[in-house]
Design a protein around this motif. Sequence first.
Motif, short mmCIF file in Angstrom:
data_model
loop_
_atom_site.label_atom_id
_atom_site.label_comp_id
_atom_site.label_asym_id
_atom_site.label_seq_id
_atom_site.Cartn_x
_atom_site.Cartn_y
_atom_site.Cartn_z
N GLY A 85 48.24 47.10 53.50
CA GLY A 85 47.59 46.14 54.39
C GLY A 85 48.29 46.10 55.73
N VAL A 86 47.51 46.00 56.77
CA VAL A 86 48.03 45.88 58.12
C VAL A 86 47.21 44.81 58.80
CG1 VAL A 86 48.39 47.05 60.32
CG2 VAL A 86 48.63 48.32 58.18
N GLY A 87 47.83 43.95 59.57
CA GLY A 87 47.04 42.92 60.23
C GLY A 87 47.81 42.05 61.17
N LEU A 88 47.16 40.97 61.55
CA LEU A 88 47.70 39.98 62.48
C LEU A 88 47.71 38.63 61.80
CD1 LEU A 88 45.53 40.92 65.57
CD2 LEU A 88 47.87 41.64 65.14
N GLN A 89 48.63 37.79 62.21
CA GLN A 89 48.68 36.43 61.70
C GLN A 89 48.97 35.52 62.87
OE1 GLN A 89 51.79 35.74 58.84
NE2 GLN A 89 50.80 33.92 58.06
N TYR A 90 48.23 34.44 62.97
CA TYR A 90 48.43 33.48 64.04
C TYR A 90 48.77 32.13 63.41
CZ TYR A 90 47.70 30.64 68.16
OH TYR A 90 47.88 29.78 69.21
N THR A 91 49.92 31.58 63.80
CA THR A 91 50.33 30.27 63.31
C THR A 91 50.59 29.34 64.49
OG1 THR A 91 52.67 30.82 63.26
CG2 THR A 91 51.41 31.26 61.26
N LYS A 92 50.57 28.07 64.21
CA LYS A 92 50.77 27.05 65.25
C LYS A 92 52.14 27.17 65.91
CE LYS A 92 50.96 22.04 65.64
NZ LYS A 92 50.83 20.78 64.92
N HIS A 93 53.18 27.43 65.11
CA HIS A 93 54.54 27.44 65.63
C HIS A 93 55.00 28.79 66.14
CE1 HIS A 93 54.86 23.40 64.10
NE2 HIS A 93 54.45 23.83 62.93
N GLU A 94 54.64 29.86 65.42
CA GLU A 94 55.17 31.18 65.76
C GLU A 94 54.21 32.00 66.60
OE1 GLU A 94 57.07 33.27 62.57
OE2 GLU A 94 57.10 31.44 61.41
N LYS A 95 53.03 31.49 66.81
CA LYS A 95 51.99 32.21 67.55
C LYS A 95 51.59 33.48 66.82
CE LYS A 95 52.05 29.07 70.73
NZ LYS A 95 51.21 27.97 70.56
N LEU A 96 51.56 34.59 67.51
CA LEU A 96 51.04 35.83 66.95
C LEU A 96 52.14 36.64 66.27
CD1 LEU A 96 48.50 37.65 66.83
CD2 LEU A 96 49.30 38.69 68.93
N ARG A 97 51.85 37.15 65.06
CA ARG A 97 52.76 38.03 64.33
C ARG A 97 51.97 39.20 63.78
NH1 ARG A 97 57.69 36.09 63.75
NH2 ARG A 97 58.27 37.49 62.07
N TYR A 98 52.61 40.36 63.73
CA TYR A 98 52.02 41.56 63.14
C TYR A 98 52.67 41.78 61.78
CZ TYR A 98 51.06 42.36 68.09
OH TYR A 98 50.67 42.22 69.39
N PHE A 99 51.88 42.28 60.81
CA PHE A 99 52.49 42.53 59.51
C PHE A 99 51.91 43.79 58.89
CE2 PHE A 99 48.78 40.03 58.39
CZ PHE A 99 48.30 40.66 57.25
N LYS A 120 55.36 39.06 68.29
CA LYS A 120 54.61 39.90 69.23
C LYS A 120 55.50 40.72 70.15
CE LYS A 120 53.76 36.21 72.58
NZ LYS A 120 52.73 35.44 73.25
N GLU A 121 56.77 40.36 70.29
CA GLU A 121 57.71 41.15 71.10
C GLU A 121 58.48 42.16 70.25
OE1 GLU A 121 57.88 37.64 71.35
OE2 GLU A 121 56.61 37.60 73.14
N PHE A 122 58.20 42.22 68.94
CA PHE A 122 58.87 43.11 68.00
C PHE A 122 60.38 42.86 67.94
CE2 PHE A 122 54.98 45.32 69.09
CZ PHE A 122 54.50 45.65 67.85
N LYS A 123 60.79 41.60 68.11
CA LYS A 123 62.21 41.25 68.08
C LYS A 123 62.60 40.58 66.77
CE LYS A 123 62.66 40.97 73.05
NZ LYS A 123 62.88 40.17 74.21
N GLN A 124 61.83 39.61 66.33
CA GLN A 124 62.17 38.90 65.10
C GLN A 124 61.41 39.53 63.93
OE1 GLN A 124 60.73 34.92 64.79
NE2 GLN A 124 62.18 34.37 63.19
N LYS A 125 62.15 40.02 62.93
CA LYS A 125 61.56 40.71 61.80
C LYS A 125 61.88 39.97 60.51
CE LYS A 125 63.54 44.40 60.15
NZ LYS A 125 64.05 45.73 59.82
N ASN A 126 60.88 39.85 59.64
CA ASN A 126 61.06 39.27 58.31
C ASN A 126 60.59 40.30 57.30
OD1 ASN A 126 61.84 36.72 59.33
ND2 ASN A 126 59.71 36.20 59.65
N SER A 127 61.41 40.58 56.30
CA SER A 127 61.05 41.56 55.28
C SER A 127 61.13 40.93 53.90
CB SER A 127 62.00 42.75 55.32
OG SER A 127 61.95 43.39 56.57
N LYS A 128 60.29 41.42 53.00
CA LYS A 128 60.31 41.00 51.61
C LYS A 128 60.03 42.22 50.75
CE LYS A 128 58.88 36.18 51.91
NZ LYS A 128 59.93 35.55 51.14
#
Length: 142
Positions: free
Chosen positions: A37-51, A78-86
Amino acid sequence: METSLRYGKDSKALRIHAKEKFLIDSNTRLQLSASLGVGLQYTKHEKLRYFVRAKKGFPVTSNGLLSFNIKGRCDVDKEFKQKNSKGAAEFSWSIFNFQREQDIRFKLGYEVIDKVPYFQIRENNWTLNADMNGRWNVRYDL
């Protein structure tokens, strides 16, 4: 499109979740043996994230009702700076027609990065997820 209602311990609101699966060519091995799966996620606090996420299952029994799965997910801002992995490894056991018109699935797994065991119980449209840190959520598939 798959839609569900979700509520969890960390939530303050009931969420509506929707996702769409896009088929890959039927001759593609990835579709037959794994999912990606590849996509986008938009949240109130973090704005746009790619996953991006992937899952691979290995049948343990010949009928495929017991399987061993490995899965992983990585998301970035969106700046590719903060990464979360699981990443996780789990056993999944499905029981069809447990009772008349009732299917059940049990999952028991281990989240590798957080080092947390977890489980899932699914009955038809209802799903309960919980882990050993006390996190939980409930989902109803519409």
